[in-house]
Motif scaffolding. Sequence first.
Motif, PDB file in Angstrom:
ATOM      1  N   GLN A  96       0.784  -1.231   0.000  1.00 22.40           N
ATOM      2  CA  GLN A  96       0.000   0.000   0.000  1.00 22.40           C
ATOM      3  C   GLN A  96       0.818   1.285   0.000  1.00 22.40           C
ATOM      4  OE1 GLN A  96      -3.426  -0.002   2.818  1.00 22.40           O
ATOM      5  NE2 GLN A  96      -2.752  -2.072   3.332  1.00 22.40           N
TER       6      GLN A  96
ATOM      7  N   ALA B   6       1.585   3.720  -6.011  1.00 26.92           N
ATOM      8  CA  ALA B   6       2.133   2.776  -5.041  1.00 26.92           C
ATOM      9  C   ALA B   6       3.542   2.379  -5.470  1.00 26.92           C
ATOM     10  CB  ALA B   6       1.239   1.546  -4.942  1.00 26.92           C
TER      11      ALA B   6
ATOM     12  N   ALA C  26       3.651  -0.770  -7.446  1.00 25.83           N
ATOM     13  CA  ALA C  26       2.811  -0.843  -8.647  1.00 25.83           C
ATOM     14  C   ALA C  26       3.616  -0.495  -9.891  1.00 25.83           C
ATOM     15  CB  ALA C  26       1.612   0.085  -8.522  1.00 25.83           C
TER      16      ALA C  26
ATOM     17  N   THR D 135      -2.318  -1.828  -8.734  1.00 27.61           N
ATOM     18  CA  THR D 135      -1.974  -2.003  -7.328  1.00 27.61           C
ATOM     19  C   THR D 135      -1.277  -3.339  -7.131  1.00 27.61           C
ATOM     20  OG1 THR D 135      -4.145  -2.974  -6.872  1.00 27.61           O
ATOM     21  CG2 THR D 135      -3.910  -0.596  -6.508  1.00 27.61           C
TER      22      THR D 135
END
Length: 265
Positions: free
Chosen positions: A194, A241, A244, A250
């Motif tokens: 995250q 992110a 990512a 994600t």
Amino acid sequence: MDETAHHDRSKPPLFGPTCSATRLLHLVGTVLDEQHPTRLDRLVPLAAQMVANDGGLAESTRTVVVTEITRFGRHCAHLGIDDLTGIDPAVVASYLHAPVTRSGRHHPPARSTSRNRRNAVRHLYRTLRRLGYTVADPSADLDTPIDRSPSAGFCDDLDIARLRRAAPYGLFPSLLSIVLALAEAGATNGEIAQVRGHDIENDRVRLPGGHRLDPRENPLTAWGAAAIADRLTRLDHPDQALMAATPDTTATPVSVSNAFAHICA
């Protein structure tokens, strides 16, 4: 029940935002309509669907459990087992200890992988009982050493140096160094997936917390700060992110676990 009513019951999407109570009623109705099917090609998707909509589980847990339940179904199919009645402790044990493939080679599963697999089997049978099946969990009495493994040790300087060599940065774009840098800062797998560019400031990282962790701010190691600084220069947007590949994608805790496995191989 007429055919129209039965068709309407099948409309809710597999992983849609339907509330848990409605989803449970839908699944129970489906099971009753089909007179408690025992074929795995029908049963496994139903169980995975129910777990995916279980609001009592953390999102990361649901993702892992659904993935492993689906893999367990494929494992049974590979063994020629197509019905619930064909699953016994030996079948489950063969799944818990099935090798994993990395870089084209077979390796024994990590303890965490075996734990995830067994946890998924337990969720599968718990879900079946909630749906009205009278079944015992074939994993309940398995003698699995993963339950009695000693506490994890600590990494010394040589271990850390070896891990860093396996996760270089600067020479080419790689996310392995990001995984290790955030792990050195105390981030969990879910948090690593995250963390975004704007969460890095003054060689510190803001960690979002999780199911049992509060949000917090931790320092990066000197190596970790340098690795992340290199990654920040490659981001298309500060909201992206770190794990990512593009701003509109994600990462998942599972992908982070796979990256760790690659680093430690």
